[in-house]
Enzyme design. Structure first.
Site, PDB file in Angstrom:
ATOM      1  N   ASP A   1     157.743  31.283  51.414  1.00 29.76           N
ATOM      2  CA  ASP A   1     157.056  31.899  52.652  1.00 29.76           C
ATOM      3  C   ASP A   1     155.920  32.522  51.924  1.00 29.76           C
ATOM      4  OD1 ASP A   1     156.160  32.089  55.099  1.00 29.76           O
ATOM      5  OD2 ASP A   1     157.631  33.646  55.482  1.00 29.76           O
TER       6      ASP A   1
ATOM      7  N   LEU B   1     156.537  49.502  60.888  1.00 26.61           N
ATOM      8  CA  LEU B   1     155.562  49.396  60.151  1.00 26.61           C
ATOM      9  C   LEU B   1     154.705  47.769  60.530  1.00 26.61           C
ATOM     10  CD1 LEU B   1     156.643  50.678  56.723  1.00 26.61           C
ATOM     11  CD2 LEU B   1     154.552  51.431  58.278  1.00 26.61           C
TER      12      LEU B   1
ATOM     13  N   VAL C   1     160.088  46.137  60.313  1.00 25.94           N
ATOM     14  CA  VAL C   1     160.097  46.985  59.035  1.00 25.94           C
ATOM     15  C   VAL C   1     159.580  48.339  59.767  1.00 25.94           C
ATOM     16  CG1 VAL C   1     159.097  47.410  56.626  1.00 25.94           C
ATOM     17  CG2 VAL C   1     159.382  45.067  57.612  1.00 25.94           C
TER      18      VAL C   1
END
Ligand SMILES: *[C@@H]1O[C@H](CO)[C@@H](O)[C@H](O)[C@H]1NC(C)=O
Ligand SMILES: *[C@@H]1O[C@H](CO)[C@@H](O)[C@H](O)[C@H]1NC(C)=O
Ligand SMILES: *[C@@H]1O[C@H](CO)[C@@H](O)[C@H](O)[C@H]1NC(C)=O
Ligand SMILES: *[C@@H]1O[C@H](CO)[C@@H](O)[C@H](O)[C@H]1NC(C)=O
Ligand SMILES: *[C@@H]1O[C@H](CO)[C@@H](O)[C@H](O)[C@H]1NC(C)=O
Ligand SMILES: *[C@@H]1O[C@H](CO)[C@@H](O)[C@H](O)[C@H]1NC(C)=O
Length: 778
Positions: free
Chosen positions: A617, A499, A507
């Site tokens: 982040d 992904l 991912v």
């Protein structure tokens, strides 16, 4: 309403003709009814005494004829329920005004001190009763309700009390008192009044014991002592007097105003003077346990954290606990309460104990938690802690005051209540009520479920699931489950569909076959700082976060060298995918809503979850979008898990800082304010619909933070949103919040809570200073 006004106009025309010929004297034995002859007019035809409509019945008083607003000047027995249509007002033979119902029940409207022989509605708006010598023995001017007219004085010892609303003349919650000490003072209308409850005063005390407040025809409003000396001029007057009606009224909102209305032009009422421009100034507007904040100069009431409105549409009813107070005893070291805070708020001081050696807010919280009598504490910056009992009164937000209200609430209080009242609605609608109730109920259920789950998993027994992945049903669980590596291999079909790649790893798309649930499986690639135990602790913390703007962690895998995390799957990719791709247009309102939701998610991480999480982040790539394009923050809590990769971080931020706060570069301690910085950059990107750095643009526009400040300084914010129709005030607000967030000095950046308040428009935003950082570090 319209029909009534037309009726008034029609009848007043008839009666004016009649009155101008004869005397406007009302003789004994005259009577009025609401439906036939309903009033006695002044000769001018401007004022009438009689029945006027109130809610679904009638009240009796003096009113202006033919003027649709601020019609009612005076009301007899203002707190009596409205009468029905079948009553009769009689000026009896013995000189009293009485109201008789069809059943023969009587109530007194005016019982003058002496025998009245006639009455008159005067052209001044004064309704008077005369004795046989034509002396005035009773007059409505001596018993004003909430209004004085031109030519009228408020005498020493008399007060005006506001009405409930424009349309309901019964007694409201504020008063204006002409005191016998010469001072004209505004107070809430409450029993046991004290000097410190005053919220406005003329400061003319000590100037004689018979001072009056008077209004002249020319708009002059002043205080006068009994020898005719002007003590204070509230207005200078000198306005034209022809065809003007003037009145001074303490309005339902607690402010008293001088109004004028031009009869000839038939225009609106104009405000010529008011006692305050600050609608939160009147004390008690928000009722008990509520506080007032101004939004775009209008007052808005909020509840203390852990409290909800008693009546949604009635501010003055205040707020009540949304939890049941339990006995305060500490059992087995488990406290049943926690402290929530409401910063920058001031309240009536009714402390039962004042501690002055308290140094920090946390000490003050602890002191209150330990004291069963303490239900709230007011903490002042100098280290003062005032322990109070509920209710708290007269609350208002004062941004320049650093006082914090600390409220003791049940541990199981759905924190979600904190957020719901921020919905910007002055008249809360049913929908919102239902949503808030369901949110609160949902929050409660979630808390209960997670409580049970946490209890059950007390030891976090890392039970492996059977290899049969058919048993893996996740969707109903609230704590992250553990998987074996082969479970995940199966779910992702051998890590087939990638992904994306994030800062922590790659991912993959996976599916839990029996639950038909699509998931995102993240394989962590960086070295971990700590051992298995710390990993589990962190995962537990992450797994316990529940917020609609955070991606849910469903499970994890810690199998040999492999560390994998299983998240809910977000079908719309990341914010970066949507925001920076021109074909996926996000409109202005959608972008603002996204910004708010991101802020809510970060606020939760910083202040509302079990242990504080600094994300470290925040950037559009880490904000995922669900099927309804609602943003959810991902990757939170991971920063702590992974070894900081110094070189990597630094190269990433050389030249432009991107989303990283300047303190990263300086090796300073990183706090929640680093997330505020990153949020500021994302906010500016959302506002301007572009990347924070874009070298395809002309040089001065390339770096968004500089360009935004540039436009802000030059008052040319519209350059930031070229070709888009946006609400100017909203744009101002958003850009200013962004600029505050990206200040170089972390301590100057607002907290996420304040950011959210500013985004919602709940608090005013000061002019941001220049975020000098980009000048010094590049
Ligand atoms: C009040 O007025 C009504 C209607 O005029 C009359 O029938 C009634 O007798 C009067 N009552 C008194 C006490 O004057
Ligand atoms: C009214 O005010 C003047 C000036 O302050 C003072 O001289 C006078 O005594 C006052 N009158 C009364 C009745 O107090
Ligand atoms: C107070 O002053 C008013 C006029 O300003 C006067 O009519 C009234 O009689 C005075 N009352 C007393 C008690 O002196
Ligand atoms: C108040 O206004 C009156 C009339 O305009 C004037 O005579 C008087 O000096 C003013 N007093 C003060 C205190 O301003
Ligand atoms: C005050 O009232 C007059 C009418 O007499 C009006 O013309 C004027 O504009 C008003 N002033 C203000 C400041 O509203
Ligand atoms: C609002 O609440 C207050 C306090 O409970 C009550 O006195 C008042 O009558 C209420 N007003 C309305 C319009 O219901």
């Amino acid at each position: 309403m319209m029909a009534t006004i037309l009726l008034f106009l029609l009848l007043s025309a008839i009666f004016t003709a009649e009155a101008q010929q004869g005397e406007s004297i009302v003789s004994l034995g005259s009577s009025l009814t609401p439906t036939t002859r309903f009033s006695w007019l002044s000769r001018s035809g401007l004022y009438a005494f009689g029945f006027y409509q109130q809610s679904n019945g009638y009240a009796i008083g003096v009113f202006l004829v033919g003027i649709p607003e601020k019609t009612v000047i005076w009301t007899a027995n203002r707190d009596n329920p409205p009468t029905l249509a079948d009553v009769t007002l009689n000026f009896t033979g013995d000189g009293r005004l009485i109201l008789q119902s069809a059943q023969g029940k009587e109530s007194t409207i005016v019982n003058p001190p002496g025998r009245a022989t006639s009455a008159s509605m005067l052209n001044s708006g004064n309704f008077v009763l005369y004795n046989s010598n034509k002396d005035i023995i009773w007059q409505s001017f001596n018993y004003p309700t909430n209004t004085i007219l031109q030519g009228q004085c408020l005498l020493a010892g008399v007060r005006l009390v506001s009405s409930v609303s424009e349309s309901d003349q019964s007694t409201g919650i504020f008063q204006l008192s002409m005191q016998k000490d010469g001072n004209l003072v505004q107070y809430p209308y409450i029993p046991e009044l004290k000097v410190e409850h005053a919220y406005w005063a003329s400061g003319t005390d000590g100037q004689g014991n018979n001072v009056s407040l008077c209004l002249d025809d020319d708009g002059h409003l002043y205080l006068l002592n009994s020898t005719g000396k002007y003590l204070s001029n509230l207005t200078q007057g000198g306005y034209p007097t022809n065809d003007i009606v003037r009145l001074m009224r303490i309005d339902a909102d607690g402010i008293f105003r001088l109004y004028s209305h031009n009869l000839e032009k038939n225009g609106n009422w104009l405000v010529n003077w008011s006692s305050s421009d600050d609608k939160c100034n009147p004390k008690g507007l928000c009722g008990l346990n509520g506080f007032c904040t101004t939004v775009d100069r209008e007052a808005e009431c909020k509840c203390l954290p852990g409290f909800v409105r008693v009546h949604q549409d009635n501010w003055s009813s205040g707020c009540e606990r949304s939890f049941t107070a339990e006995s305060c005893q500490i059992k087995n070291g488990n406290m049943k309460y926690i402290m929530l805070e409401e910063s920058n708020t001031v309240w009536e001081d009714s402390a039962f104990s004042i501690m002055q050696q308290i140094l920090t807010k946390e000490d003050c919280e602890a002191a209150c938690l330990e004291d069963c009598n303490c239900e709230a504490a007011l903490y002042k910056d100098g280290g003062e802690c005032r322990k109070q009992r509920l209710p708290l009164r007269f609350g208002r937000r004062v941004l320049t005051d650093s006082s914090v209200a600390l409220i003791k609430v049940g541990k199981s209080t759905p924190i979600i209540n904190n957020i719901v009242p921020m919905v910007r609605e002055r008249k809360p609608q049913k929908g919102i009520l239902i949503i808030s109730i369901s949110l609160a109920a949902f929050g409660l259920i979630m808390l209960v479920i997670s409580g049970i789950a946490i209890y059950r998993n007390r030891v976090w027994n890392y039970k492996r699931l059977s290899n049969n992945s058919g048993n893996v049903g996740l969707s109903m669980d609230v704590s992250p489950r553990s998987f074996t590596y082969s479970d995940l291999e199966k779910m992702t079909d051998g890590f087939k569909e990638e992904l994306g790649k994030g800062s922590f790893g790659t991912v993959y798309k996976g599916i839990i076959s029996n639950a038909q649930q699509i998931v995102a499986v993240k394989r962590l690639e960086k070295p971990l700082t700590e051992g298995e135990r710390e990993f589990q602790t962190e995962i537990k913390v992450i797994g316990r976060t529940h917020h609609k703007n955070l991606v849910r962690l469903l499970g994890c895998c810690h199998d040999g060298e492999n560390r994998l995390l299983v998240y809910e799957y977000m079908s719309n990719g990341s914010l970066a995918d949507i925001l920076f791709k021109p074909e996926k247009q996000l409109c202005w309102n959608e972008r603002i809503e996204i910004a708010r939701n991101i802020a809510k998610g970060i606020l939760y991480l910083h202040e509302e979850c079990e242990s504080q999480i600094i994300h470290c982040d925040i950037k559009p790539q880490n904000i995922l979008m669900d099927e309804y394009r609602c943003p959810k923050i991902s990757d939170f809590g991971l920063a702590k898990l992974l070894k900081p990769d110094q070189t990597n971080t630094k190269t990433a931020i050389r030249g432009t800082k991107g989303y990283f706060a300047p303190e990263w570069l300086r090796n300073q301690r990183v706090t929640t304010k680093a997330d505020v910085y990153s949020f500021g950059i994302v906010l500016l990107e959302l506002v301007c619909h572009r990347k924070s750095v874009d070298w395809d643009l002309p040089e001065e526009e390339a770096i968004l933070e500089e360009w935004a400040y540039c436009c802000f300084e030059a008052h040319e914010l519209s350059k930031l949103v070229t070709g888009e129709e946006v609400d100017q005030r909203q744009l101002d607000r958003m850009v200013m919040v962004g600029l505050w967030c990206i200040l170089d000095e972390p301590s100057l950046r607002p907290s996420m809570k304040k950011v959210l308040l500013m985004l919602e428009g709940t608090v005013d935003i000061p002019i941001p200073p220049s975020p000098t950082s980009f000048l010094s570090t590049i």
